[in-house]
Design a protein around this motif. Structure first.
Motif, PDB file in Angstrom:
ATOM      1  N   VAL A 190      28.610  43.596  41.274  1.00 58.10           N
ATOM      2  CA  VAL A 190      29.547  44.504  40.609  1.00 58.10           C
ATOM      3  C   VAL A 190      29.480  45.875  41.268  1.00 58.10           C
ATOM      4  CG1 VAL A 190      30.086  45.640  38.419  1.00 58.10           C
ATOM      5  CG2 VAL A 190      29.321  43.266  38.418  1.00 58.10           C
ATOM      6  N   ALA A 191      30.638  46.436  41.627  1.00 56.45           N
ATOM      7  CA  ALA A 191      30.680  47.764  42.231  1.00 56.45           C
ATOM      8  C   ALA A 191      30.553  48.840  41.153  1.00 56.45           C
ATOM      9  CB  ALA A 191      31.972  47.956  43.016  1.00 56.45           C
ATOM     10  N   ARG A 192      31.275  48.665  40.060  1.00 53.41           N
ATOM     11  CA  ARG A 192      31.226  49.597  38.931  1.00 53.41           C
ATOM     12  C   ARG A 192      31.473  48.807  37.663  1.00 53.41           C
ATOM     13  NH1 ARG A 192      34.934  54.658  39.908  1.00 53.41           N
ATOM     14  NH2 ARG A 192      33.721  55.403  38.160  1.00 53.41           N
ATOM     15  N   ASN A 193      30.951  49.303  36.566  1.00 55.72           N
ATOM     16  CA  ASN A 193      31.182  48.603  35.317  1.00 55.72           C
ATOM     17  C   ASN A 193      31.212  49.569  34.137  1.00 55.72           C
ATOM     18  OD1 ASN A 193      28.197  48.706  35.777  1.00 55.72           O
ATOM     19  ND2 ASN A 193      28.177  47.869  33.714  1.00 55.72           N
ATOM     20  N   LYS A 221      32.838  45.976  28.529  1.00 57.70           N
ATOM     21  CA  LYS A 221      32.632  44.727  29.271  1.00 57.70           C
ATOM     22  C   LYS A 221      33.713  44.516  30.324  1.00 57.70           C
ATOM     23  CE  LYS A 221      28.953  43.405  27.099  1.00 57.70           C
ATOM     24  NZ  LYS A 221      27.686  43.638  27.721  1.00 57.70           N
ATOM     25  N   VAL A 222      33.917  45.559  31.130  1.00 54.10           N
ATOM     26  CA  VAL A 222      34.869  45.518  32.238  1.00 54.10           C
ATOM     27  C   VAL A 222      34.077  45.730  33.520  1.00 54.10           C
ATOM     28  CG1 VAL A 222      36.849  46.661  33.295  1.00 54.10           C
ATOM     29  CG2 VAL A 222      36.744  46.404  30.811  1.00 54.10           C
ATOM     30  N   PHE A 223      34.328  44.882  34.525  1.00 51.11           N
ATOM     31  CA  PHE A 223      33.566  44.910  35.764  1.00 51.11           C
ATOM     32  C   PHE A 223      34.525  45.021  36.946  1.00 51.11           C
ATOM     33  CE2 PHE A 223      31.541  42.406  32.500  1.00 51.11           C
ATOM     34  CZ  PHE A 223      30.327  43.051  32.369  1.00 51.11           C
ATOM     35  N   LEU A 224      34.206  45.927  37.863  1.00 55.92           N
ATOM     36  CA  LEU A 224      35.065  46.179  39.013  1.00 55.92           C
ATOM     37  C   LEU A 224      34.373  45.751  40.292  1.00 55.92           C
ATOM     38  CD1 LEU A 224      37.741  47.531  39.975  1.00 55.92           C
ATOM     39  CD2 LEU A 224      36.401  49.605  40.299  1.00 55.92           C
ATOM     40  N   TYR A 225      35.123  45.076  41.155  1.00 53.26           N
ATOM     41  CA  TYR A 225      34.633  44.604  42.446  1.00 53.26           C
ATOM     42  C   TYR A 225      35.577  45.120  43.523  1.00 53.26           C
ATOM     43  CZ  TYR A 225      32.563  41.209  39.254  1.00 53.26           C
ATOM     44  OH  TYR A 225      31.904  40.608  38.222  1.00 53.26           O
ATOM     45  N   SER A 282      31.582  45.936  47.563  1.00 51.89           N
ATOM     46  CA  SER A 282      30.630  45.123  46.795  1.00 51.89           C
ATOM     47  C   SER A 282      30.109  44.027  47.712  1.00 51.89           C
ATOM     48  CB  SER A 282      31.309  44.457  45.601  1.00 51.89           C
ATOM     49  OG  SER A 282      31.918  45.393  44.778  1.00 51.89           O
ATOM     50  N   SER A 283      28.814  43.845  47.708  1.00 55.54           N
ATOM     51  CA  SER A 283      28.263  42.806  48.584  1.00 55.54           C
ATOM     52  C   SER A 283      28.188  41.484  47.843  1.00 55.54           C
ATOM     53  CB  SER A 283      26.878  43.215  49.059  1.00 55.54           C
ATOM     54  OG  SER A 283      25.994  43.332  47.963  1.00 55.54           O
ATOM     55  N   LEU A 284      28.298  40.424  48.602  1.00 54.91           N
ATOM     56  CA  LEU A 284      28.092  39.102  48.033  1.00 54.91           C
ATOM     57  C   LEU A 284      26.598  38.842  48.012  1.00 54.91           C
ATOM     58  CD1 LEU A 284      30.928  37.142  49.801  1.00 54.91           C
ATOM     59  CD2 LEU A 284      30.814  37.878  47.442  1.00 54.91           C
TER      60      LEU A 284
END
Length: 119
Positions: free
Chosen positions: A84-87, A92-96, A100-102
């Motif tokens: 997750v890049a930011r949350n 409960k919202v997650f930004l990719y 963002s690394s796998l």
């Protein structure tokens, strides 16, 4: 199953705001159909973890290979292998995104954003 008119709900709001050319909603099966993300720059999902895992295999390559700054938002659940890049834990919202690394052990950002406008 999805409510048949659900994908069309954003259209009137986009028209009211004067940006209908920027909004596309699709009702497709990403499991059994060819799913083309291009020209999407924002993909929002509200799926269960099993469905997110299936979508992840198709969505991650698009995000990483796209010359655009593609952002992905998942609501309630996280993608299983995507960091997750930011949350916003409160909502409960997650930004990719491309940055963002796998990872085999996906983890949440240590700095959650409490501002729902971060997307």
């Amino acid at each position: 199953n999805i409510t048949p008119n659900l994908p069309q709900r954003p259209r009137p709001r986009a028209e009211k705001k004067g940006v209908p050319h920027l909004v596309t909603s699709r009702n497709k099966s990403f499991v059994s159909e060819v799913f083309i993300f291009d020209p999407a720059t924002v993909v929002t999902t509200y799926l269960l973890p099993k469905a997110l895992k299936l979508l992840e295999t198709k969505l991650v390559p698009y995000v990483l290979e796209s010359p655009k700054n593609v952002r992905v938002c998942s609501i309630l659940f996280t993608f299983p292998h995507w960091k997750v890049a930011r949350n916003c834990d409160k909502m409960k919202v997650f930004l990719y995104d491309k940055s963002s690394s796998l990872s085999k052990n996906a983890t949440h950002s240590t700095e959650p954003s409490m501002d729902p406008a971060f997307i």
